[in-house]
Write a protein that holds these residues in place. Structure first.
Motif, PDB file in Angstrom:
ATOM      1  N   LEU A 104       0.852  -1.192   0.000  1.00  0.00           N
ATOM      2  CA  LEU A 104       0.000   0.000   0.000  1.00  0.00           C
ATOM      3  C   LEU A 104       0.885   1.238   0.000  1.00  0.00           C
ATOM      4  N   ALA A 105       0.693   2.123  -0.974  1.00  0.00           N
ATOM      5  CA  ALA A 105       1.487   3.357  -1.047  1.00  0.00           C
ATOM      6  C   ALA A 105       0.758   4.500  -0.347  1.00  0.00           C
ATOM      7  N   LEU A 106       1.463   5.139   0.569  1.00  0.00           N
ATOM      8  CA  LEU A 106       0.923   6.297   1.288  1.00  0.00           C
ATOM      9  C   LEU A 106       1.958   7.412   1.264  1.00  0.00           C
ATOM     10  N   SER A 107       1.506   8.647   1.472  1.00  0.00           N
ATOM     11  CA  SER A 107       2.454   9.738   1.657  1.00  0.00           C
ATOM     12  C   SER A 107       2.398  10.172   3.108  1.00  0.00           C
ATOM     13  N   LYS A 108       3.521  10.671   3.589  1.00  0.00           N
ATOM     14  CA  LYS A 108       3.621  11.103   4.983  1.00  0.00           C
ATOM     15  C   LYS A 108       2.708  12.285   5.254  1.00  0.00           C
ATOM     16  N   GLY A 109       2.327  12.442   6.506  1.00  0.00           N
ATOM     17  CA  GLY A 109       1.535  13.614   6.877  1.00  0.00           C
ATOM     18  C   GLY A 109       0.058  13.281   6.973  1.00  0.00           C
ATOM     19  N   ARG A 110      -0.754  14.214   6.473  1.00  0.00           N
ATOM     20  CA  ARG A 110      -2.198  14.103   6.677  1.00  0.00           C
ATOM     21  C   ARG A 110      -2.767  12.819   6.099  1.00  0.00           C
ATOM     22  N   ILE A 111      -2.342  12.439   4.892  1.00  0.00           N
ATOM     23  CA  ILE A 111      -2.899  11.229   4.270  1.00  0.00           C
ATOM     24  C   ILE A 111      -2.527   9.996   5.092  1.00  0.00           C
ATOM     25  N   PHE A 112      -1.272   9.904   5.501  1.00  0.00           N
ATOM     26  CA  PHE A 112      -0.856   8.763   6.335  1.00  0.00           C
ATOM     27  C   PHE A 112      -1.695   8.732   7.621  1.00  0.00           C
ATOM     28  N   ASP A 113      -1.735   9.859   8.314  1.00  0.00           N
ATOM     29  CA  ASP A 113      -2.419   9.909   9.617  1.00  0.00           C
ATOM     30  C   ASP A 113      -3.907   9.551   9.488  1.00  0.00           C
ATOM     31  N   GLU A 114      -4.545  10.083   8.436  1.00  0.00           N
ATOM     32  CA  GLU A 114      -5.989   9.878   8.316  1.00  0.00           C
ATOM     33  C   GLU A 114      -6.343   8.524   7.691  1.00  0.00           C
ATOM     34  N   THR A 115      -5.319   7.830   7.143  1.00  0.00           N
ATOM     35  CA  THR A 115      -5.569   6.477   6.614  1.00  0.00           C
ATOM     36  C   THR A 115      -5.453   5.429   7.725  1.00  0.00           C
ATOM     37  N   LEU A 116      -4.725   5.763   8.805  1.00  0.00           N
ATOM     38  CA  LEU A 116      -4.529   4.781   9.883  1.00  0.00           C
ATOM     39  C   LEU A 116      -5.836   4.187  10.433  1.00  0.00           C
ATOM     40  N   PRO A 117      -6.850   5.022  10.713  1.00  0.00           N
ATOM     41  CA  PRO A 117      -8.101   4.432  11.220  1.00  0.00           C
ATOM     42  C   PRO A 117      -8.774   3.495  10.215  1.00  0.00           C
ATOM     43  N   ALA A 133       3.191  -0.504  -6.247  1.00  0.00           N
ATOM     44  CA  ALA A 133       2.310  -0.744  -5.105  1.00  0.00           C
ATOM     45  C   ALA A 133       0.996  -1.275  -5.662  1.00  0.00           C
ATOM     46  N   ASP A 134       0.304  -2.087  -4.873  1.00  0.00           N
ATOM     47  CA  ASP A 134      -0.975  -2.648  -5.316  1.00  0.00           C
ATOM     48  C   ASP A 134      -2.106  -1.650  -5.132  1.00  0.00           C
ATOM     49  N   LEU A 135      -2.008  -0.890  -4.036  1.00  0.00           N
ATOM     50  CA  LEU A 135      -3.021   0.113  -3.725  1.00  0.00           C
ATOM     51  C   LEU A 135      -2.324   1.383  -3.243  1.00  0.00           C
ATOM     52  N   GLY A 136      -3.087   2.463  -3.227  1.00  0.00           N
ATOM     53  CA  GLY A 136      -2.539   3.704  -2.700  1.00  0.00           C
ATOM     54  C   GLY A 136      -3.653   4.636  -2.293  1.00  0.00           C
ATOM     55  N   VAL A 137      -3.280   5.630  -1.492  1.00  0.00           N
ATOM     56  CA  VAL A 137      -4.230   6.670  -1.110  1.00  0.00           C
ATOM     57  C   VAL A 137      -3.676   7.992  -1.633  1.00  0.00           C
ATOM     58  N   THR A 138      -4.497   8.681  -2.420  1.00  0.00           N
ATOM     59  CA  THR A 138      -4.016   9.894  -3.078  1.00  0.00           C
ATOM     60  C   THR A 138      -5.115  10.944  -3.134  1.00  0.00           C
ATOM     61  N   GLY A 139      -4.723  12.201  -3.068  1.00  0.00           N
ATOM     62  CA  GLY A 139      -5.687  13.298  -3.162  1.00  0.00           C
ATOM     63  C   GLY A 139      -6.288  13.363  -4.557  1.00  0.00           C
ATOM     64  N   LEU A 140      -7.540  13.802  -4.640  1.00  0.00           N
ATOM     65  CA  LEU A 140      -8.180  13.959  -5.949  1.00  0.00           C
ATOM     66  C   LEU A 140      -7.370  14.916  -6.835  1.00  0.00           C
ATOM     67  N   ASP A 161     -14.080   6.992  -2.542  1.00  0.00           N
ATOM     68  CA  ASP A 161     -13.755   8.303  -1.971  1.00  0.00           C
ATOM     69  C   ASP A 161     -13.641   8.079  -0.469  1.00  0.00           C
ATOM     70  N   LEU A 162     -12.455   8.283   0.095  1.00  0.00           N
ATOM     71  CA  LEU A 162     -12.230   7.976   1.512  1.00  0.00           C
ATOM     72  C   LEU A 162     -12.701   9.109   2.432  1.00  0.00           C
ATOM     73  N   ASN A 163     -13.052  10.249   1.825  1.00  0.00           N
ATOM     74  CA  ASN A 163     -13.569  11.385   2.595  1.00  0.00           C
ATOM     75  C   ASN A 163     -12.596  11.847   3.683  1.00  0.00           C
ATOM     76  N   ILE A 164     -11.302  11.725   3.408  1.00  0.00           N
ATOM     77  CA  ILE A 164     -10.266  12.208   4.340  1.00  0.00           C
ATOM     78  C   ILE A 164      -9.410  13.271   3.646  1.00  0.00           C
ATOM     79  N   ALA A 165      -8.591  13.936   4.445  1.00  0.00           N
ATOM     80  CA  ALA A 165      -7.684  14.992   3.945  1.00  0.00           C
ATOM     81  C   ALA A 165      -8.460  15.972   3.058  1.00  0.00           C
ATOM     82  N   LYS A 166      -9.579  16.431   3.591  1.00  0.00           N
ATOM     83  CA  LYS A 166     -10.469  17.272   2.782  1.00  0.00           C
ATOM     84  C   LYS A 166     -10.000  18.720   2.727  1.00  0.00           C
ATOM     85  N   CYS A 167     -10.125  19.286   1.559  1.00  0.00           N
ATOM     86  CA  CYS A 167      -9.820  20.694   1.356  1.00  0.00           C
ATOM     87  C   CYS A 167     -10.475  21.102   0.041  1.00  0.00           C
ATOM     88  N   ARG A 168     -10.084  22.225  -0.522  1.00  0.00           N
ATOM     89  CA  ARG A 168     -10.660  22.629  -1.802  1.00  0.00           C
ATOM     90  C   ARG A 168      -9.575  23.214  -2.690  1.00  0.00           C
TER      91      ARG A 168
END
Ligand code: PRP
Ligand code: MG
Length: 213
Positions: A4-17, A64-71, A87-94
């Motif tokens: 699973l590919a993640l980036s450090k910071g908000r995406i990592f932290d909010e993917t943990l749960p 990586a097989d999967l990843g979490v990435t901003g839109l 849509d994981l509904n995390i790391a939300k912004c505009r």
């Protein structure tokens, strides 16, 4: 092995749960370790830490097989070859257009002026201004976009806004909201076929744990 590919910071932290809901616990803290491959409590699941803008590339080519990435990152990448189930509904912004407080953006647009736009998100910006019929000179930057209008490099920026504090601190104002941004789960299509059961289990667990608004 599932990677699973993640980036450090908000995406990592909010993917943990979400990982926790899938029974996966990351065994090392990326803020404390320099390791780029992090083991989990499941011997067949590992997390790789990549730059946020590299997550779609890792998943596209099977690094990586999967990843979490901003839109935002996903649109800039193009999304080719990626299955996008959630849509994981995390790391939300505009994504917004911002200018100096003393710049009359509406008048510039109304009179058909050419805008100098500085951004890391050139695909999103190009598409947005093309749809509006506004001609732009695009200036590609890699960070600290807020500096561009302050130094005369650009008339406007296209950037992510979360709290709005960075804009405020630099005397910029948001003049258009382009789109809402959140993080997405992306999956390598070949991996989905070859490792269907474990990957489906992760997708389903994430789906069950996604917080609705
Ligand atoms: C991001 C974004 C804005 C800021 C928005 O920058 O590019 O500058 O955060 O957040 P706010 O509205 O809560 O202030 P980041 O700090 O990630 O740095 P970079 O743009 O230099 O990569
Ligand atoms: Mg920034």
């Amino acid at each position: 092995m599932i990677t699973l590919a993640l980036s450090k910071g908000r995406i990592f932290d909010e993917t943990l749960p979400l990982l926790k809901a899938a029974g996966i616990e990351v065994l090392e803290d990326p803020e404390k370790s320099r390791k780029l491959i992090l083991p989990t409590n499941q011997p067949n699941v590992r997390v790789v830490l990549v730059r946020a803008s590299d997550v779609p590339t890792y998943v596209e080519y099977g690094g990586a097989d999967l990843g979490v990435t901003g839109l935002d990152t996903l649109i800039e990448h193009g999304g080719q070859g990626l299955y996008q189930p959630l849509d994981l509904n995390i790391a939300k912004c505009r994504m917004s257009v911002a200018v100096r407080a003393d710049y009359d953006y509406a008048a510039q647009v109304r009179t058909g002026a050419r805008l100098k736009v500085a951004t890391k998100y050139t695909a999103i910006a190009r598409d947005f201004f093309a749809t509006k019929g506004v001609h732009v000179d695009m200036i590609k930057l890699y960070g600290s976009m807020e500096l561009a209008p302050l130094t005369g490099l650009a008339d406007a920026i296209v950037d992510l806004v979360s709290t709005g504090n960075t804009l405020k601190a630099n005397h910029l104002v948001e003049v258009e909201r382009i789109m809402d941004i959140s993080s997405r789960l992306v999956v390598n299509q070949a991996a989905l076929k070859l490792k269907q059961a474990p990957i489906r289990a992760i997708i389903d667990a994430f789906a069950g744990a996604v917080k609705k608004d």
